[in-house]
Design an enzyme around this catalytic site. Structure first.
Site, PDB file in Angstrom:
ATOM      1  N   ARG A   1       1.501 -14.195   3.321  1.00 22.14           N
ATOM      2  CA  ARG A   1       2.353 -14.702   4.408  1.00 22.14           C
ATOM      3  C   ARG A   1       3.211 -15.902   4.016  1.00 22.14           C
ATOM      4  NH1 ARG A   1      -2.530 -14.458   8.529  1.00 22.14           N
ATOM      5  NH2 ARG A   1      -3.502 -14.847   6.496  1.00 22.14           N
TER       6      ARG A   1
ATOM      7  N   ARG B   1      -8.379  -3.947  -5.691  1.00 19.65           N
ATOM      8  CA  ARG B   1      -8.599  -4.859  -4.555  1.00 19.65           C
ATOM      9  C   ARG B   1      -9.816  -4.384  -3.775  1.00 19.65           C
ATOM     10  NH1 ARG B   1      -4.552  -7.669  -0.141  1.00 19.65           N
ATOM     11  NH2 ARG B   1      -4.448  -9.227  -1.797  1.00 19.65           N
TER      12      ARG B   1
ATOM     13  N   LEU C   1      -4.990 -17.140   3.116  1.00 25.43           N
ATOM     14  CA  LEU C   1      -4.698 -18.486   3.605  1.00 25.43           C
ATOM     15  C   LEU C   1      -4.570 -19.501   2.477  1.00 25.43           C
ATOM     16  CD1 LEU C   1      -6.780 -18.520   6.917  1.00 25.43           C
ATOM     17  CD2 LEU C   1      -4.289 -18.409   6.652  1.00 25.43           C
TER      18      LEU C   1
ATOM     19  N   ALA D   1       0.853  -1.187   0.000  1.00 28.27           N
ATOM     20  CA  ALA D   1       0.000   0.000   0.000  1.00 28.27           C
ATOM     21  C   ALA D   1       0.891   1.239   0.000  1.00 28.27           C
ATOM     22  CB  ALA D   1      -0.901  -0.015   1.230  1.00 28.27           C
TER      23      ALA D   1
ATOM     24  N   TYR E   1      -9.948   0.848   4.279  1.00 30.42           N
ATOM     25  CA  TYR E   1      -9.279   2.114   3.995  1.00 30.42           C
ATOM     26  C   TYR E   1     -10.234   3.026   3.224  1.00 30.42           C
ATOM     27  CZ  TYR E   1      -5.418  -0.330   6.049  1.00 30.42           C
ATOM     28  OH  TYR E   1      -4.644  -1.028   6.949  1.00 30.42           O
TER      29      TYR E   1
HETATM   30  C1  FNR Z   1      -0.803  -7.469   4.435  1.00 34.44           C
HETATM   31  N1  FNR Z   1      -1.940  -7.279   3.651  1.00 34.44           N
HETATM   32  C2  FNR Z   1      -2.053  -6.145   2.895  1.00 34.44           C
HETATM   33  N2  FNR Z   1      -3.096  -6.010   2.013  1.00 34.44           N
HETATM   34  C3  FNR Z   1      -3.155  -4.952   1.185  1.00 34.44           C
HETATM   35  O1  FNR Z   1      -4.092  -4.862   0.398  1.00 34.44           O
HETATM   36  N3  FNR Z   1      -2.200  -3.984   1.232  1.00 34.44           N
HETATM   37  C4  FNR Z   1      -1.150  -4.033   2.092  1.00 34.44           C
HETATM   38  O2  FNR Z   1      -0.263  -3.176   2.069  1.00 34.44           O
HETATM   39  C5  FNR Z   1      -1.094  -5.120   2.988  1.00 34.44           C
HETATM   40  N4  FNR Z   1      -0.113  -5.214   3.943  1.00 34.44           N
HETATM   41  C6  FNR Z   1       0.104  -6.412   4.583  1.00 34.44           C
HETATM   42  C7  FNR Z   1       1.270  -6.587   5.355  1.00 34.44           C
HETATM   43  C8  FNR Z   1       1.552  -7.826   5.926  1.00 34.44           C
HETATM   44  C9  FNR Z   1       2.828  -8.022   6.677  1.00 34.44           C
HETATM   45  C10 FNR Z   1       0.646  -8.889   5.750  1.00 34.44           C
HETATM   46  C11 FNR Z   1       0.938 -10.265   6.330  1.00 34.44           C
HETATM   47  C12 FNR Z   1      -0.520  -8.706   5.045  1.00 34.44           C
HETATM   48  C13 FNR Z   1      -2.866  -8.392   3.413  1.00 34.44           C
HETATM   49  C14 FNR Z   1      -2.305  -9.363   2.391  1.00 34.44           C
HETATM   50  O3  FNR Z   1      -2.113  -8.738   1.134  1.00 34.44           O
HETATM   51  C15 FNR Z   1      -3.220 -10.596   2.213  1.00 34.44           C
HETATM   52  O4  FNR Z   1      -4.439 -10.171   1.655  1.00 34.44           O
HETATM   53  C16 FNR Z   1      -3.477 -11.313   3.519  1.00 34.44           C
HETATM   54  O5  FNR Z   1      -2.296 -11.436   4.286  1.00 34.44           O
HETATM   55  C17 FNR Z   1      -4.077 -12.699   3.293  1.00 34.44           C
HETATM   56  O6  FNR Z   1      -3.210 -13.488   2.516  1.00 34.44           O
HETATM   57  P1  FNR Z   1      -2.228 -14.601   3.175  1.00 34.44           P
HETATM   58  O7  FNR Z   1      -1.265 -13.908   4.073  1.00 34.44           O
HETATM   59  O8  FNR Z   1      -3.096 -15.544   3.946  1.00 34.44           O
HETATM   60  O9  FNR Z   1      -1.554 -15.240   1.986  1.00 34.44           O
END
Ligand code: FNR
Length: 352
Positions: A322, A228, A299, A56, A180
């Site tokens: 993640r 998104r 996930l 972001a 947001y």
């Molecule tokens: C995020 N997520 C996230 N989403 C987004 O739209 N913009 C962002 O900047 C962020 N920042 C962010 C930082 C960190 C450290 C994490 C772990 C997650 C959410 C991310 O893009 C994702 O949608 C979720 O983490 C779910 O996916 P996973 O982690 O289960 O693969």
């Protein structure tokens, strides 16, 4: 069609269907990406993903979630992104960026400092939102945006788009999810306006549509634009999947090429039924009913799980967050597990 079938998006070819989801690093000073961002994003490009979406990235200083957010609101930031996009592209991955404004969730601590609203002695700044409703009882009360403020938000997205192009990004994702600013306008839970930007579905989606139009005007026709969204607020009276389908139809006609389908974030204390791939059905529903490409996220941690999402036609790409922190080479590992040969960097070929 499988996880390693290329995908065409306008003039770009994604080398496979695995995308690194945007992830805030909260590690910038004055919005400037630095060596951390180069290594973080660069290693995931080396890891074999088709597209690496930078976190972001604030379109204005007040639109940052935390003081550590990166930005594209000035020329120094633009220049700082250039070596990063160049490196990602040199690895055969597409450099993407998520443009964002945090609205009432701005002016917050980094997660590891607590993730709460910045205290008076931590340099907080005034926040804005559709309505003067705080995210939670202990959050800043935002100022409701007036017409001039709304025009500034749109202009900020427009100028940031111009800078993203000059910075070397090839794909923009507009952040309309996770509570947001743009999501705050979409949801009746955070948008209590009575003017042209609140009330009906048409009015609540107006700012998002205006931002998309402005971004699309600046962003070359040969490059893709993604959006998104949170498909549901998981809350009574909130934004939901039916409205998401309607929105997806509307934004498709405005030049959005793919909807990246997440959920939640607009109000605090909501119970989300977390489970492997829990948001995939939303991506499938939007893909089917709005006839637009979608991304599945949330996930998704295993190669066979990711492959099944593409095989089933539930989504066009899988975004991994993640799992890619645990293993930046997830796309390479998944290929190996699925018995697919993908090119490794010359330097690393003896490993594969
Ligand atoms: C995020 N997520 C996230 N989403 C987004 O739209 N913009 C962002 O900047 C962020 N920042 C962010 C930082 C960190 C450290 C994490 C772990 C997650 C959410 C991310 O893009 C994702 O949608 C979720 O983490 C779910 O996916 P996973 O982690 O289960 O693969």
């Amino acid at each position: 069609m499988n996880l390693y079938t290329p995908l065409t998006q306008r003039s770009l070819e994604l080398r496979n269907r695995l995308v690194i989801a945007p992830m805030c690093q909260y590690s910038a000073v004055d919005g400037m990406p630095d060596h951390w961002h180069l290594v973080h994003l660069g290693s995931r490009a080396v890891g074999g993903a088709a597209l690496v979406i930078a976190e972001a990235t604030a379109v204005s200083a007040e639109g940052r979630i935390s003081p550590g957010d990166v930005g594209l609101w000035n020329e120094q930031q633009l220049a700082a992104w250039q070596p990063i996009t160049r490196f990602i592209a040199a690895q055969g991955a597409i450099p993407g960026v998520q443009l964002a404004h945090a609205g009432r969730k701005a002016s917050a601590q980094r997660p590891w400092e607590g993730g709460r609203a910045l205290a008076a002695n931590e340099g907080p700044w005034p926040t804005v939102a559709p309505s003067a409703l705080p995210f939670n009882h202990d959050w800043h009360v935002p100022a409701a945006l007036d017409e001039q403020g709304i025009a500034k938000v749109i202009a900020d997205f427009r100028v940031a788009t111009r800078r993203a192009l000059a910075a070397g990004f090839k794909l923009i994702e507009i952040h309309g999810a996770h509570g947001y600013l743009l999501h705050q306008f979409l949801s009746p839970l955070s948008n209590h306006r009575t003017d042209a930007y609140g009330g009906s579905f048409k009015n609540r989606t107006r700012l998002m549509r205006e931002v998309i139009v402005a971004v699309r005007e600046e962003w070359p026709q040969h490059l893709p634009l993604w959006l998104r969204i949170s498909a549901t607020d998981w809350a009574e009276g909130g934004w939901d999947i039916e409205q998401s389908v309607q929105l997806a139809k509307a934004v498709k006609s405005l030049g959005v090429d793919l909807v990246d389908v997440s959920s939640g974030g607009v109000i605090a204390g909501v119970k989300i039924p977390l489970a492997p791939g829990y948001q995939v059905p939303f991506a499938a529903r939007i893909r089917r009913d709005a006839d637009i490409a979608t991304g599945a996220v949330g996930l998704i941690t295993e190669s066979t799980q990711a492959a099944r999402i593409i095989d089933d036609g539930a989504a066009d790409v899988v975004l991994v967050a993640r799992e890619s922190l645990r293993d930046p080479y997830f796309p390479r590992r998944a290929a190996q597990e699925l018995g697919v040969n993908i090119e490794a960097p010359e330097q690393y070929q003896r490993a594969w």
